[in-house]
Enzyme design. Structure first.
Site: not given
Ligand code: ADP
Ligand code: ASP
Ligand code: MG
Length: 814
Positions: A554, A605, A608, A663, A666, A677, A681, A796
């Site tokens: 999630t 993992e 990032v 897509g 966000e 974002d 990372k 993806g």
């Protein structure tokens, strides 16, 4: 002569008794002695009637009626009508006598051990009589013999001691003079020299058969039961357990003594001394060879032959300064227990002599404590010894094998397996024979411990991983699909057995202890109960499986707040959710600590670069002694998509719109475009390189105008992008002028992290980055000038799912 014993399930009903007959007929001995138990469950029912009657509870009659009904039905099903009446009337009259006994107990509101033995004897006396009548009416040369006339004991009711001299001579006389081919007797029941009915202890029919086999030098003792032999562990608890083909008397004795109920422990002695083999076989699969218990079985087999466990154990410890060096304390300690007739299941004494610790049955614990405290009253009052310490709800698990002494490191392996699975060990004992290593653990850890040990010692190192997956949307469903496809490969090649036990989305959650079918999880999930994060955790924790892994697919803040609970209970966490690792440093650190402390990997993992092995590589570099000097990276698939498609023929607004629609961003594209974002990372990479950093420490030079950043909804945001199109076009043309491309770059160097849009000149590693690819350059002490480069698709669902999968496999190899 052969002795065949059939247990309760084997004679539970007419159908099973018919199977028994076929086995007896094909036994092919010159004489076959058949010992039978009561019909399955009847002994328990008889004990229950007695208990109810003695507590003045009339409902004993209901159970008595059930017992009657069961026996009468079985007779009617087995014996032809014309021969039924005699058998029915004898059985009814026996049941009447039983009723009289129970009425007596009801009236005086009491049962004595002697009366209990009388009551419970009906089980075997009726079953053996009915079976013999069936055999006879079916034309076999059979006869019934009341074993109470042969097996003679003392008067200790409930578990009487056998008088072997008398019993052996009775048996020899009777069997050598009997001319019938088949002799049927009830197990378990015996009588004292005074003629009172006694019994040999629960499970004692095995013993009856062994006593007879020993007395008459039988060629073999066959124990026919409901499983195909003595298993490597209790098959009800360990699904992967297998029958042991060959085992020594000593090993079988240890296993049965430590809980392998399939053979009543005293049964080994009478045949062992005569060298008669025992063959444990399955009434419901007679072709299966089962287990042979013999002298010196070939021992090229595994060093550990089996694992067993005993529940309902209490640990009693005596300790205190007064114990050191004082002669005779242990002698007194054990004398007290022996006088109180308490059997000690396990003993340990630390070499410091500071304490002695014994395991006893929970039923004996109170008596033992009283007796010990009374006996050591003086020393306790003087403060030399502390009052006896009692710990309850414990179980013993034992590894058994004659050959264990020839193998180093078995106890190390045993304890590290238990440790890895967070099973707390309360006491340890290893016999000098080294045939048995035992550990005392909490009863609610037994299932996990047995399965983990079984996996370690018997399953060709196949490791079972139990997955609990929260979030089965885009990434989650791909992940489940990948497991489905790879399951067989992983089992065959990596010896990993992946089972998904629980799944949840935001609406419902669904569990299946045997593993959810990955072909139909989509149909099963909506049939589950209402989703509840706390309950999801509670269920996993209560199941208490070894190698449990919680997978968070999630992006939920609340879910990320539950990780600490999982880790604290030794449940590993794998997540693609970045929130926890980019939250306050204290929280990140705490989760890492918990993972270490509770031996539960915490892997992320996919936080990032999706499936790219970025964090794992970083960890390996550091673990092998390298030091990170600088990290430079393009880490946003969304921003890459935007800047790879933006030029003087498009508008910035349209490209962002397209990215959102396809897509790549966000739902709120500002999260990507503002750089948040990417900040998360690079923060995670900086932390994983050993730096204490928080999100506020990261420098962010936004390329968006302040007005766009301040918008409150997507509509206003897109409107502002339109308004500033000229500025965006200028950014583009400036870059083109410098023979450069625009890339959103994250950087970490000298303890400082920054993110921002940069003009990347031709020839730079970032220049040709395509589509939504990510790239990371690690400059380290070992790679100072030419960095180590990791590059590839960084966004993806498919690659993210495969990154999660890779983390699961890392745990499997952990
Ligand atoms: P019976 O009624 O035939 O005497 P029991 O119920 O006494 O049968 O013993 C058989 C049962 O013992 C099996 O059904 C199994 O559940 C249990 N058991 C426990 N440990 C083991 C083991 N190591 N191997 C085989 N069976 C075991
Ligand atoms: N019927 C007895 C019991 O249930 C003895 C046996 O089955 O071995 O304990
Ligand atoms: Mg039994």
């Amino acid at each position: 002569m052969k002795v065949l014993k059939f247990g309760g399930t084997s004679v539970a009903n007419a159908h099973n008794i018919n199977l028994v007959k076929n086995i007896v007929v094909t036994a092919n001995g010159n004489k076959t002695i058949v010992v039978v138990s009561a019909f399955g469950g009847v002994t328990d029912q008889l004990l229950q009637t007695a208990k109810l009657a003695a507590s003045n509870d009339k409902s004993y009659r209901t159970i008595l009626n059930e017992i009657e009904e069961r026996h009468l039905t079985t007779i009617k099903e087995l014996i032809p009508i014309h021969s039924q009446s005699k058998v029915l009337s004898i059985v009814k009259s026996e049941l009447n006598s039983l009723e009289t006994l129970l009425e007596g107990a009801y009236l005086i509101e009491e049962t004595t051990p002697q009366l209990l033995d009388k009551i419970v004897s009906y089980g075997e006396s009726l079953s053996s009589y009915i079976i013999s009548e069936y055999f006879i009416t079916d034309g076999l040369n059979a006869i019934h013999k009341d074993s109470r006339e042969l097996i003679k004991t003392d008067e200790s009711h409930g578990k009487a001691m056998v008088d072997f001299e008398l019993t052996n001579s009775n048996c020899r006389d009777f069997f050598s003079n009997s001319s019938n081919e088949i002799i049927i007797l009830g197990g378990f029941i015996s009588s004292s020299k005074k003629g009172n009915p006694t019994t040999l202890g629960r499970g004692g029919s095995d013993y009856t058969a062994a006593i007879i086999a020993g007395a008459i030098d039988a060629e073999i003792l066959e124990i026919w039961t409901d499983v195909s032999g003595m298993y490597t562990a209790n098959p009800k608890i360990v699904k992967q357990a297998k029958p042991i083909p060959l085992i020594s008397y000593e090993e079988a004795m240890e296993l049965s003594h430590f809980g392998a109920k399939v053979l009543y422990p005293p049964s080994i002695q009478p045949v062992f001394s005569k060298g008669i083999s025992i063959n444990i076989k399955n009434t419901f699969d007679p072709q299966h060879p089962g287990t042979f218990i013999t002298k010196n079985p070939s021992s090229k087999e595994e060093s550990v032959r089996g694992i067993s466990h005993v529940e309902h154990i209490s640990l009693l410890s005596i300790e205190g300064p007064g114990m050191v060096g004082i002669y005779g304390i242990s002698k007194r300690f054990f004398e007290v227990l022996s006088l109180a007739e308490i059997s000690v299941v396990l003993i340990t004494q630390a070499s410091s002599e500071h304490s002695i610790c014994v395991g006893v049955s929970i039923l004996d614990a109170d008596r033992a404590v009283k007796a010990l405290n009374t006996s050591f009253e003086y020393e306790i009052s003087q403060g030399k010894i502390k009052p006896i310490i009692v710990e309850e709800d414990l179980s013993i698990i034992a590894l058994v094998g004659d050959n264990m002494k020839n193998h180093q490191g078995l106890s190390g392996k045993m304890f590290s397996t238990l440790g890895k699975n967070n099973v707390n060990i309360r006491a340890i004992a290893q016999g000098a024979s080294e045939r048995n290593i035992s550990a005392v653990i909490n009863t609610n850890d037994v299932k996990k411990a047995l399965n983990a040990l079984h996996e370690e010692f018997f399953e060709e190192n196949i490791k079972q991983l139990n997955l609990f997956v929260m979030g089965v949307g885009n990434v989650g469903s791909k992940f489940l699909n990948q497991i489905k496809q790879q399951k067989k490969y992983l089992k065959d090649n990596l010896k990993l057995n992946l089972r998904v036990i629980g799944i949840s989305n935001s609406r419902t959650m669904y569990f299946d202890e045997n593993g959810i079918s990955l072909n139909s999880w989509e149909n099963l999930l909506p049939t589950g109960e209402k989703a509840d994060k706390a309950k999801f955790f509670d269920t996993i924790n209560t199941l208490n499986y070894r190698n449990s892994i919680f997978v968070d697919n999630t992006a939920s803040h609340e879910v990320s707040e539950t990780y600490n609970k999982y880790l604290k209970n030794s449940i590993s966490v794998v997540t693609c959710n970045k929130i926890a690792c980019s939250s306050e440093y204290k929280n990140y650190k705490n989760l890492k600590e918990l993972a270490r402390q509770y031996n539960a990997p915490f892997l992320f993992e996919t936080n990032v670069g999706a499936g790219l092995p970025i964090i794992d590589t970083l960890k390996h570099l550091i673990a092998s002694g390298d030091r990170i000097l600088k990290i430079q990276a393009v880490l946003s698939g969304s921003l890459n998509f935007v800047f790879n498609n933006f030029n003087d023929e498009t508008t910035f607004h349209d490209v962002v719109k397209q990215a959102q629609e396809e897509g790549y961003t966000e739902p709120d594209p500002k999260i990507d475009l503002s750089g948040i974002d990417v900040m998360r990372k690079i923060l995670i990479l900086a932390r994983e390189s050993g730096n204490q950093l928080d999100i506020d420490d990261i420098e962010n030079q936004p390329f968006l105008p302040q007005e766009s950043l301040d918008t409150k909804n997507n509509k206003d945001f897109f409107a502002s992008l339109k308004k500033y199109e000229d500025d965006f076009q200028k950014m583009y043309s400036d870059a083109v002028k410098n023979d450069s491309k625009l890339k959103y770059v994250a950087q970490f160097e000298n303890g400082k992290a920054s993110v921002g849009l940069q003009q990347i000149p031709k020839g730079h590693d970032f220049y040709n980055l395509e589509g939504s690819d990510n790239i990371v350059l690690f400059y380290t002490e070992r790679y100072p000038n030419q960095p180590m480069i990791i590059k590839g698709a960084g966004a993806g669902a498919d690659v993210t799912a495969s990154g999660i999968f890779a983390d699961i496999i890392r745990i499997g190899n952990f």
